[in-house]
Design a protein around this motif. Sequence first.
Motif, PDB file in Angstrom:
ATOM      1  N   TYR A  38      -7.357 -15.869  -4.734  1.00 59.69           N
ATOM      2  CA  TYR A  38      -6.564 -14.722  -4.273  1.00 59.69           C
ATOM      3  C   TYR A  38      -6.608 -13.671  -5.380  1.00 59.69           C
TER       4      TYR A  38
ATOM      5  N   SER B  90      -2.821  -0.264  -3.637  1.00 56.90           N
ATOM      6  CA  SER B  90      -2.723  -1.721  -3.765  1.00 56.90           C
ATOM      7  C   SER B  90      -3.935  -2.358  -3.111  1.00 56.90           C
TER       8      SER B  90
ATOM      9  N   GLY C  67      -5.474  -9.738  -6.462  1.00 56.91           N
ATOM     10  CA  GLY C  67      -4.566  -8.651  -6.128  1.00 56.91           C
ATOM     11  C   GLY C  67      -4.532  -7.583  -7.197  1.00 56.91           C
TER      12      GLY C  67
ATOM     13  N   HIS D 181      -5.285  -6.410  -1.893  1.00 60.19           N
ATOM     14  CA  HIS D 181      -5.066  -7.845  -1.763  1.00 60.19           C
ATOM     15  C   HIS D 181      -6.256  -8.435  -1.023  1.00 60.19           C
TER      16      HIS D 181
END
Length: 459
Positions: free
Chosen positions: A151, A215, A153, A217
């Motif tokens: 993951y 942002s 981010g 993700h």
Amino acid sequence: LPTTSGCTTAGFQCLIQGPSGNSIFARTLVHPDRNNIAPRFSAAWQLRDKIVLRGGYAIFYQAAERAGSGAILQLNPPQFFETVLTASNLTPPQFFLRDGFPLSAIPPTDIDPTSLGLRAQAMDQNTPWSQQWSFGPQIELGGDMMLEVVYVGQDSNNLRRLRNFNQDVITNRVPAFIDPALPPPDIVPADATLTPPFPDFGNFGNFLATDGRSSYHSLQATLRKRFSHGLMFNAAYTWGKALGTGGAALNLTGGGGSSQNNPQNAHDLDADYGRLVFDQRQRFVVNWLWELPFGPGQPYLNEGLAAKLLGDWQFSGIWASTSGVPIGISGPDRSGTRSPYSRADCIGDPLSGLNQTVEQFFNPAAFRVPGAGFFGNCGVAQLSSWTRHNADMSVFKKFRIDEERRLELRFEFFNIFNTPQFRSPGTRNGDSNFGKTESTSSPFSIDARVIQLGAKFYF
């Protein structure tokens, strides 16, 4: 400087003496940001013999960034004036360089601030910064393979943005004027007043401030096979989302059809929050290299004529598939505020029941021109353009002369399947190409299949 010196057309003191001294603020007119701390952490934990959990966190700061003349304070009057001279192919010529520049090109002795296009910056700026993190397991599989699922981010703040800081402000609304063929929106009629924040000045089209944000993700999975038994490959899949209000780099490079390049309303930046122009929801890439198991030193047909003909062949390639880049629907400026990138009104689902073709990528009837005195209500990039698929492959054949010399023939195929790479459709409401795709283009400037033959001699 006093009002009577070089600025007589203004009813106010339009030129003032800057701060003196050798401080950063005196030299740049921007207060320095001195509290930037950038920690970084990482860790690895072996859960089992073949499973390792890795993670990290870091804060990064962006150094000074300028890729153009926008917002450079030195490029302002009285130090700098811009004049465009156009010399057509007239006989005799309109002017000669030996005579000097025409009077129209000479900077004026007086300054009218309402006629100037000014460059400006916010005096209190913060250094753009982002915090980035990632964590996930690495798993060793059999057959020299490794699987990694991570993951990733990122959260970015204080991004540099350009805008017209003197864009008119609507203090009241006016009755909406809508195409009679379309139902009018539910609007209470009112009188409209358009007022620039600085009426004594002209255009602040290149005002720089550090108030952008973004942002990212994503879930990233990678399967790798180390080179063994004549074979290696990497397969990577990314599922992610990039959102934000853009940044200075987007303003200067243009992007893919989004008002984040230059906001629809300079006084409502949150209305431009959405998918960034480089957002790609899904991407899959696989590359490989395979040495055929024939010929000298290989398990099969390693002697005789068959070894020479079938041996020393190498097959490699790259396959990439990517979802479409974001596109936004623009339209004429009905707000009356000199909006540099006005959007359309969304009144329906543009993809409902539609079989997308080059003639109709989306349903144009799902959009309309906004009412007079209003900004468009469509998002900055609510649609995605065409997906892209591309495959490049190569076949190499080595001819061994002796232990130190060999000849290699190369057969390389770019876009081997001749897959068309469509450009984005027309996105301006009211244009003749609205919703239509009129050309093809490849990210690597290869519109069609390319076959390349080559020879390389090693000695």
